[in-house]
Motif scaffolding. Sequence first.
Motif, mmCIF file in Angstrom:
data_model
loop_
_atom_site.group_PDB
_atom_site.id
_atom_site.type_symbol
_atom_site.label_atom_id
_atom_site.label_comp_id
_atom_site.label_asym_id
_atom_site.label_seq_id
_atom_site.Cartn_x
_atom_site.Cartn_y
_atom_site.Cartn_z
ATOM 1 N N ARG A 1 -7.008 11.261 3.543
ATOM 2 C CA ARG A 1 -7.619 9.968 3.751
ATOM 3 C C ARG A 1 -8.285 9.515 2.454
ATOM 4 O O ARG A 1 -8.599 10.335 1.597
ATOM 5 C CB ARG A 1 -8.675 10.099 4.835
ATOM 6 C CG ARG A 1 -9.021 8.786 5.503
ATOM 7 C CD ARG A 1 -10.178 9.009 6.459
ATOM 8 N NE ARG A 1 -11.175 7.982 6.299
ATOM 9 C CZ ARG A 1 -11.054 6.742 6.719
ATOM 10 N NH1 ARG A 1 -9.960 6.364 7.295
ATOM 11 N NH2 ARG A 1 -12.005 5.860 6.546
ATOM 12 N N GLY A 2 -8.447 8.212 2.328
ATOM 13 C CA GLY A 2 -9.199 7.724 1.180
ATOM 14 C C GLY A 2 -8.333 7.355 -0.001
ATOM 15 O O GLY A 2 -8.831 7.097 -1.081
ATOM 16 N N LEU A 3 -7.019 7.328 0.187
ATOM 17 C CA LEU A 3 -6.153 6.841 -0.869
ATOM 18 C C LEU A 3 -6.431 5.348 -1.035
ATOM 19 O O LEU A 3 -6.421 4.603 -0.069
ATOM 20 C CB LEU A 3 -4.707 7.065 -0.451
ATOM 21 C CG LEU A 3 -3.673 7.073 -1.540
ATOM 22 C CD1 LEU A 3 -3.879 8.294 -2.414
ATOM 23 C CD2 LEU A 3 -2.279 7.106 -0.937
ATOM 24 N N GLU A 4 -6.682 4.926 -2.285
ATOM 25 C CA GLU A 4 -7.115 3.546 -2.443
ATOM 26 C C GLU A 4 -6.028 2.548 -2.090
ATOM 27 O O GLU A 4 -6.252 1.590 -1.380
ATOM 28 C CB GLU A 4 -7.582 3.314 -3.876
ATOM 29 C CG GLU A 4 -9.012 3.794 -4.056
ATOM 30 C CD GLU A 4 -9.364 3.927 -5.493
ATOM 31 O OE1 GLU A 4 -8.777 3.226 -6.325
ATOM 32 O OE2 GLU A 4 -10.233 4.756 -5.800
ATOM 33 N N ASN A 5 -4.845 2.781 -2.624
ATOM 34 C CA ASN A 5 -3.772 1.839 -2.360
ATOM 35 C C ASN A 5 -2.489 2.605 -2.091
ATOM 36 O O ASN A 5 -1.815 3.025 -3.022
ATOM 37 C CB ASN A 5 -3.610 0.905 -3.563
ATOM 38 C CG ASN A 5 -2.668 -0.223 -3.255
ATOM 39 O OD1 ASN A 5 -1.988 -0.213 -2.236
ATOM 40 N ND2 ASN A 5 -2.615 -1.189 -4.133
ATOM 41 N N PRO A 6 -2.163 2.808 -0.834
ATOM 42 C CA PRO A 6 -0.991 3.642 -0.526
ATOM 43 C C PRO A 6 0.315 3.071 -1.072
ATOM 44 O O PRO A 6 1.262 3.815 -1.282
ATOM 45 C CB PRO A 6 -0.963 3.682 1.006
ATOM 46 C CG PRO A 6 -1.845 2.588 1.462
ATOM 47 C CD PRO A 6 -2.833 2.338 0.381
ATOM 48 N N PHE A 7 0.345 1.764 -1.351
ATOM 49 C CA PHE A 7 1.578 1.171 -1.883
ATOM 50 C C PHE A 7 1.899 1.684 -3.284
ATOM 51 O O PHE A 7 3.027 1.596 -3.741
ATOM 52 C CB PHE A 7 1.476 -0.353 -1.935
ATOM 53 C CG PHE A 7 1.489 -0.992 -0.589
ATOM 54 C CD1 PHE A 7 2.498 -0.716 0.306
ATOM 55 C CD2 PHE A 7 0.497 -1.872 -0.214
ATOM 56 C CE1 PHE A 7 2.522 -1.310 1.552
ATOM 57 C CE2 PHE A 7 0.511 -2.471 1.031
ATOM 58 C CZ PHE A 7 1.519 -2.191 1.911
ATOM 59 N N LEU A 8 0.863 2.204 -3.979
ATOM 60 C CA LEU A 8 1.120 2.663 -5.344
ATOM 61 C C LEU A 8 2.018 3.893 -5.364
ATOM 62 O O LEU A 8 2.532 4.276 -6.408
ATOM 63 C CB LEU A 8 -0.195 2.957 -6.069
ATOM 64 C CG LEU A 8 -0.994 1.722 -6.454
ATOM 65 C CD1 LEU A 8 -2.235 2.115 -7.205
ATOM 66 C CD2 LEU A 8 -0.171 0.781 -7.308
ATOM 67 N N ASN A 9 2.197 4.515 -4.186
ATOM 68 C CA ASN A 9 3.147 5.620 -4.111
ATOM 69 C C ASN A 9 4.560 5.184 -4.454
ATOM 70 O O ASN A 9 5.429 6.021 -4.693
ATOM 71 C CB ASN A 9 3.157 6.208 -2.699
ATOM 72 C CG ASN A 9 2.070 7.222 -2.515
ATOM 73 O OD1 ASN A 9 1.658 7.860 -3.473
ATOM 74 N ND2 ASN A 9 1.597 7.382 -1.298
ATOM 75 N N LEU A 10 4.792 3.871 -4.433
ATOM 76 C CA LEU A 10 6.122 3.367 -4.742
ATOM 77 C C LEU A 10 6.529 3.690 -6.176
ATOM 78 O O LEU A 10 7.696 3.795 -6.488
ATOM 79 C CB LEU A 10 6.169 1.844 -4.549
ATOM 80 C CG LEU A 10 6.181 1.339 -3.119
ATOM 81 C CD1 LEU A 10 5.995 -0.156 -3.102
ATOM 82 C CD2 LEU A 10 7.485 1.683 -2.445
ATOM 83 N N PHE A 11 5.536 3.813 -7.042
ATOM 84 C CA PHE A 11 5.847 4.201 -8.420
ATOM 85 C C PHE A 11 5.927 5.719 -8.478
ATOM 86 O O PHE A 11 5.006 6.389 -8.023
ATOM 87 C CB PHE A 11 4.760 3.711 -9.378
ATOM 88 C CG PHE A 11 4.630 2.223 -9.407
ATOM 89 C CD1 PHE A 11 5.550 1.454 -10.088
ATOM 90 C CD2 PHE A 11 3.598 1.587 -8.743
ATOM 91 C CE1 PHE A 11 5.441 0.081 -10.112
ATOM 92 C CE2 PHE A 11 3.480 0.213 -8.763
ATOM 93 C CZ PHE A 11 4.410 -0.537 -9.443
#
Lengths: 508, 491
Positions: free
Chosen positions: B110-120
């Motif tokens: 928990r606490g990942l700031e922006n899960p979309f950044l996993n796209l990189f």
Amino acid sequence: MIWHIIKRELFDHINSLRFILTFLILSALMVTNAVVHLQTHQDRVRDYSEDVTNTSNELKSRTQLYSLAEKGPGRLYKRPSSLSFIADGGEAYLPRRTYNEGSWSKSGIGGRVKSNWWLSYGSVNPDAKDFRPQATKIDWVFIITYLLSFIPLLFTFDALSGEREQGTLRLCLANPISRPTLLIGKFLGTLITVLIPFIFAVLLNLAVISTDSWTQLSGADWGRLGLILLIATSYAGIFIGLGLMVSAGTREPRVSLVILLLIWVATVVFMPSTLGILSTKWMTPVQTDDQFDASKDAALRQISTDFDDRMQTIKEKKSPNLLSMSELEKLFETSPEEAMAAARKMQEAWETEGDEEMALKAEYINKDVEIRERFNRQHLDAQIAQVQRARDITRFSPAAIVQYALESMAGTGFNRHLQFLEHVHRYIKQFREFIVETDRADIQSRHLIGIPKGMSEKPIASEAIPEFEDKVTFSDTFNTATLDLLLLVLLLGVFLSGAFIVFLRAEV
Amino acid sequence: MLRNLIRQEILGHLMSARFLAAVVITLLLVVANAVVLLEDYEQRLARYNHQENVHRQKIQEAKTYSFLKLFVERPPNPLSVFSSGLDKRLGSTFEIYHGSVPMISSGSARGLENPFLNLFTKIDLVLIFQVVLSLMALLFAYDAISGDWESGTLRLVISHPVRRGSILFAKYIGAMLCLLLPVLMSLILVLILLSLNSTIYLSGENFLRIGGIVLTTSTYLSVFYLIGLVVSTITRRTATSLMICMFLWVALVLVYPNWSRFSINPVGDTSAERSSTNQQVEQIWEEVDREERQFIANSPLEGESPRFNLSYSDWSSSWGDRRRQINAKVQKESEPLVPHLQKYNETMETLYIRLAEQTALIRKKNLDNTSLRKATWDERLMKLSPAGLYTFATSAWAGTDLEGMSDFVRAVQDYRRTTINYLHDKKAFGSRQWFASDQGTVDWWDLPQFRFAPANAWENATRALPELLLLLLTNLALFTVIFLFFTKIEV
């Protein structure tokens, strides 16, 4: 004359070892891609249609208008693209549906208040429980961005420097051939050589995929495929231009090869991810989950106490000289009988519900939904904006441009997710309008959306409820891809003219 | 003579444009990524410290034993800058609860700031060496023999009284020294960046591990240089050898590791296994319900657990699956029932502990047969390419591999046992303070602290040894092949 040069280049290349190796590697990868798609796509489509039927059945089973407002439209699913073999688009990292955070109820002055449904987006982090080593999916994006850039470089690094070393270039230019003609001949010759194995591999891929009954390609899909080939061609063209440029500028083919390969490694392998991550470090950070929860809770508490206060005043106005809780407790200790009577009176006052109370409740519930959705939306928008900016910066690399363009074409990836969210928002609006309209049609209703007693109690026809449809039109994909297409054409122009200039100035 | 040959080779490489380009690109990439990675590590460290504080506060908030919410946080590994492995990916918060044994899969992120950044895709320093320097190794090697042969210098050199073996050896040493130079230079740059950063501290052991990573890098690069030499000796034409080298590189470094993970699913579908495990676990928990009913039948307690027929003046509780957290004040008239309630709690909670260990065995077996088996098979397949061997060897050195993560989970499991012993020592399960704080709240001053010491560098070395040995063996095999070809080659 130019045809002559193209033909010569073509025959030279086709007889070479690199052509055979290109043929082998492209075909092998494209076939793998198709076979894996056949194995996985079926499940994806089946899961989606099952999920959608479940949602729609559940929706249709609701006959009361209030239950529609209370439970909402159910889970909304993103339609899987039949072109997902072209671009995976990191689907695993994007939620494939909307979420339901739950519900709450509150009792106190004014009786029980129950929440209505609100939209929340959820997030997925499959990595947290995945021990398998990480790897990139072998989709067309992988094949095009890596190989259709690497292979053109291998075909062009010695195109001019090699001929200069051997002296054939001087011989060639001694004939009445202008330099631009020679360059264009070389460019087109190499482009065709690279495209032959690529098109062959693509056809192989599509042949395997067409055996699958789960993947049905529509007319628009074929249009998209055509555009994808165009993108691939201009991408390969960019790297041919780059190869010719460096090759014209250097004396030795060995040197031009090293320079080209290092440029390639930097722009294709590293830039798309490094630039993205690097750029986010200098952006204002997005709220963490804890901060987000804290600010949302503060706003919700605010309206909750507001509601309590206003309800208290209403009740006091209706039946004055009610005791407060603390006074009641004190009274219990001195004279229990009197306190019981007071408590009964209080309960009665709480339970009798007038129009005023109901209006207040409805207002409170709607405000609650509004605040929750606004906060969720703001948080999501901040996250999206950050990713958008990071993606803009990665567009320095042509590989990233092609990746984004192909994702838009295939209907996967981040832009597709944004489209899905847009569809969701549009649908939610439509859904809520439907509730309001149906309620307005019933004259017996109090027209207070959000509470059971305030809404129409007539059973609703299940066909009338709007259903969610997540359909992507061809113009949608084209709109999102326009910028990328333009950038690609621009880059192609830049590198081709660069090659011209360098070659015109080069000594033979 | 040998020294002359080596010197000539080194000078030839050092003066060449390719060497310069290789150094510049490697250093640029290393510095750009190191800045990002170090900042990322700092952020994770800050989050770790923050979470630790939150967890500590949560302990203090617990007024009764049952309300204890104990969490353990996995500290970020500073060597994840070099090889990120699983360190950044897997969930890092583990809950310690006597009724459930923590597994490697139960960490939450928990606490990942922006899960979309996993796209990189994530990049580490080892990846740069893996991609850029292996390419350089091939570019150094492709014309080493064939180029000399074509230009005639090979004949010239052999006409001198030198053994062919020493020519090969000189070429090898010269090129390897030149390849290691960018590695060492980037290492120095990273260490300078590290020392500018005051929050990151590397222990002596970590330097040993970095040494191990450098050693693995050099054997890995040597494999690629030797592959290039083999191709160069066999083909005798620079153009052909170059093309073969380039396509081999694409296949081994870029395509194969992704291809094997993408197209081969060696374990197959495991959903049946998963559902049968869930059933078994369900069955075990049914035993709890049985024993609970039996206990209540033989005791004066009546009504719904956990309130029963006692009356409370204050009651707050929190529910999880089978977990009850209660903080209550018992009214005087129910006082006689309290010992029975204590007995009930003690029986049930000790039962939970026993059954948790039983289900843990089943869950562990399931994990071994499904996710972990898939992961190990993926690893094995990837290791067919030297690039795969290199990735896993370096993450074993850094301690960010599956074993390193399991080490932490074992420490968490041990800690759970320690806290259970602590609760037993305090006789907490059967105490009044388990559910009531009316006779004083629990004082947590002597609750044992969680400690985790990562495996020592020697242990890391033994874990990296199989891959390292395989890399060395590949080297040896390639060297023999070249030697055989080269001694027979006609000049």
